[in-house]
Motif scaffolding. Structure first.
Motif, mmCIF file in Angstrom:
data_model
loop_
_atom_site.group_PDB
_atom_site.id
_atom_site.type_symbol
_atom_site.label_atom_id
_atom_site.label_comp_id
_atom_site.label_asym_id
_atom_site.label_seq_id
_atom_site.Cartn_x
_atom_site.Cartn_y
_atom_site.Cartn_z
ATOM 1 N N LYS A 98 8.868 27.981 39.509
ATOM 2 C CA LYS A 98 8.829 29.391 39.924
ATOM 3 C C LYS A 98 8.009 29.592 41.190
ATOM 4 N N GLN A 99 6.770 29.115 41.167
ATOM 5 C CA GLN A 99 5.860 29.380 42.285
ATOM 6 C C GLN A 99 6.368 28.732 43.564
ATOM 7 N N GLY A 100 6.938 29.510 44.440
ATOM 8 C CA GLY A 100 7.423 28.962 45.707
ATOM 9 C C GLY A 100 8.665 28.105 45.560
ATOM 10 N N GLY A 101 9.175 27.974 44.327
ATOM 11 C CA GLY A 101 10.355 27.141 44.083
ATOM 12 C C GLY A 101 11.603 27.982 43.952
ATOM 13 N N LEU B 232 16.843 20.970 39.172
ATOM 14 C CA LEU B 232 15.784 21.812 39.740
ATOM 15 C C LEU B 232 15.025 21.076 40.840
ATOM 16 N N ASP B 233 14.826 19.785 40.641
ATOM 17 C CA ASP B 233 14.186 18.972 41.695
ATOM 18 C C ASP B 233 15.006 19.027 42.979
ATOM 19 N N ARG B 234 16.318 18.855 42.798
ATOM 20 C CA ARG B 234 17.201 18.870 43.985
ATOM 21 C C ARG B 234 17.167 20.243 44.660
ATOM 22 N N ALA B 235 17.222 21.309 43.842
ATOM 23 C CA ALA B 235 17.210 22.662 44.408
ATOM 24 C C ALA B 235 15.903 22.916 45.153
ATOM 25 N N ALA B 236 14.786 22.421 44.586
ATOM 26 C CA ALA B 236 13.484 22.615 45.243
ATOM 27 C C ALA B 236 13.445 21.849 46.561
ATOM 28 N N ALA B 237 13.944 20.608 46.533
ATOM 29 C CA ALA B 237 13.916 19.778 47.750
ATOM 30 C C ALA B 237 14.781 20.392 48.850
ATOM 31 N N ALA B 238 15.868 21.052 48.441
ATOM 32 C CA ALA B 238 16.781 21.632 49.431
ATOM 33 C C ALA B 238 16.374 23.053 49.818
ATOM 34 N N ALA B 239 15.226 23.516 49.297
ATOM 35 C CA ALA B 239 14.765 24.901 49.536
ATOM 36 C C ALA B 239 15.891 25.885 49.237
ATOM 37 N N HIS B 240 16.535 25.692 48.101
ATOM 38 C CA HIS B 240 17.668 26.524 47.663
ATOM 39 C C HIS B 240 17.225 27.984 47.522
ATOM 40 N N ALA B 241 18.122 28.899 47.833
ATOM 41 C CA ALA B 241 17.807 30.327 47.658
ATOM 42 C C ALA B 241 17.478 30.588 46.190
#
Ligand code: SF4
Length: 350
Positions: A101-104, A62-71
């Motif tokens: 969730k929030q913005g993630g 989830l950290d990686r997905a957030a950092a990559a602004a994943h869809a």
């Protein structure tokens, strides 16, 4: 010669889900025992891991997905009894997912669990932490099938669990397993029992249904019953025709039918000993359901040409073209079926 008429048909299926589901598998975690048909490692293609390891792995992902602004995606916890996880892991997993969730990247959070582990206080607690949907592995509302499958609850308890999910303010999903063994004669529960299950679903109207025809998987108790001649799974044709029959009323009731049959996980095919396995059960049954609805709307008229939404182009003539002949009998040749960008079907009749 009379001019052709155009009939309008609107497919009753709702829109596709807004977000893809990213599954997190927790094979058999929290389960009170092993259900007779279940071999989660084979069905999910994942070996059992310590919950702490899954938690840490998910946090990093989830950290990686957030950092990559994943869809955005929906996170789904599957493969065990989520609401009975030890050491408060249900709450910990939901809180972890909700933090993104929030913005993630996490748009929503869902889990699957057993009806007899879906107590209202815990569901309320998880809803408050950020859980959005619960899929109940009901399997059947039929008492005889539930008893023969040693599920440990009856149809009334399954219905009560559906109510509890709703009462907790959560979206409800139901998983059914047509073709379970059934008492008093153990071989596969009758199609009539599955039809009654569908009628109950039409009353309950869950937001989502998954239909997994019961398979005999190597290593399960059901496989031993099958070897002893105590259980016979549904033939593929029974499963296909019963599911095709069930789809239109479910769609009309606003129920999204998500998954038809087990996903072909690596290793699954070699472990299926018997049962109605088909790699494209969805396409097979959806095509037949669409054919039945179009034929019904023709009401005895012949169809010269058809315009159809692109979404349904791939399934119109059925799996392997099995519906080419039936459509020809209605008057429709393959060359006269053309996709378009409209949301409805237009049937040109004689
Ligand atoms: S509760 Fe579900 S995951 Fe657990 S053993 Fe039974 S069928 Fe498998």
């Amino acid at each position: 010669m009379a001019p052709p008429h155009t009939l309008i048909f609107r497919h009753p299926e709702g829109p596709r889900p807004a977000f893809p589901v990213r599954p997190v598998f927790l094979p058999n975690a929290g389960c009170p025992g092993k259900c007779i048909y279940c071999v989660q490692e084979v069905q999910t293609g994942r070996a059992a891991l310590a919950l702490g390891d899954i938690y840490e792995h998910l946090r990093r992902e989830l950290d990686r997905a957030a950092a990559a602004a994943h869809a955005p995606f929906e996170l789904g916890f599957y493969g065990g009894t989520f609401t009975a996880l030890p050491e408060d892991y249900a709450a910990r997993f939901v809180a972890l997912a909700a933090a993104y969730k929030q913005g993630g990247p996490v748009a929503a959070v869902r889990c699957s669990t057993r009806p007899d582990a879906a107590g209202l206080p815990l569901l309320r607690e998880l809803a408050a932490l950020g859980l959005d949907s619960v899929e109940l592995g009901v399997q059947s509302f039929d008492d005889a099938a539930l008893a023969a499958s040693r599920r440990g609850y009856d149809g009334a308890a399954a219905r009560a669990a559906c109510e509890a999910v709703r009462e907790a303010g959560l979206n409800l999903g139901v998983q059914l397993l047509p073709g379970l063994p059934s008492l008093p004669s153990l071989p596969g529960h009758a199609p009539e029992a599955f039809r009654r299950d569908i009628e109950i679903l039409l009353e309950i109207k869950p937001g989502l249904v998954r239909l997994y025809p019961c398979l005999v998987i190597e290593g399960s108790a059901l496989a031993a019953m099958h070897d002893r001649g105590e259980y016979a799974p549904w033939p593929l044709e029974t499963a296909a025709s019963e599911i095709a029959r069930a789809l239109p009323p479910l769609w009309r009731a606003g129920v999204r039918v998500a998954r038809l049959g087990l996903a072909p996980q690596p290793g699954l095919l070699g472990k299926i000993k018997a049962g109605p396995w088909h790699a494209s059960l969805g396409s097979l049954t959806r095509g037949r359901a669409l054919y039945a609805m179009l034929a019904q709307s023709l009401d005895g008229r012949r169809m010269n040409a058809l315009r159809l939404p692109r979404r349904y182009q791939g399934e119109l003539f059925g799996f392997g073209g099995e519906l080419i002949e039936p459509y020809a009998r209605l008057g429709l040749k393959t060359a006269n079926a053309k996709p378009w960008d409209q949301a409805h079907f237009a049937l040109e009749t004689a």
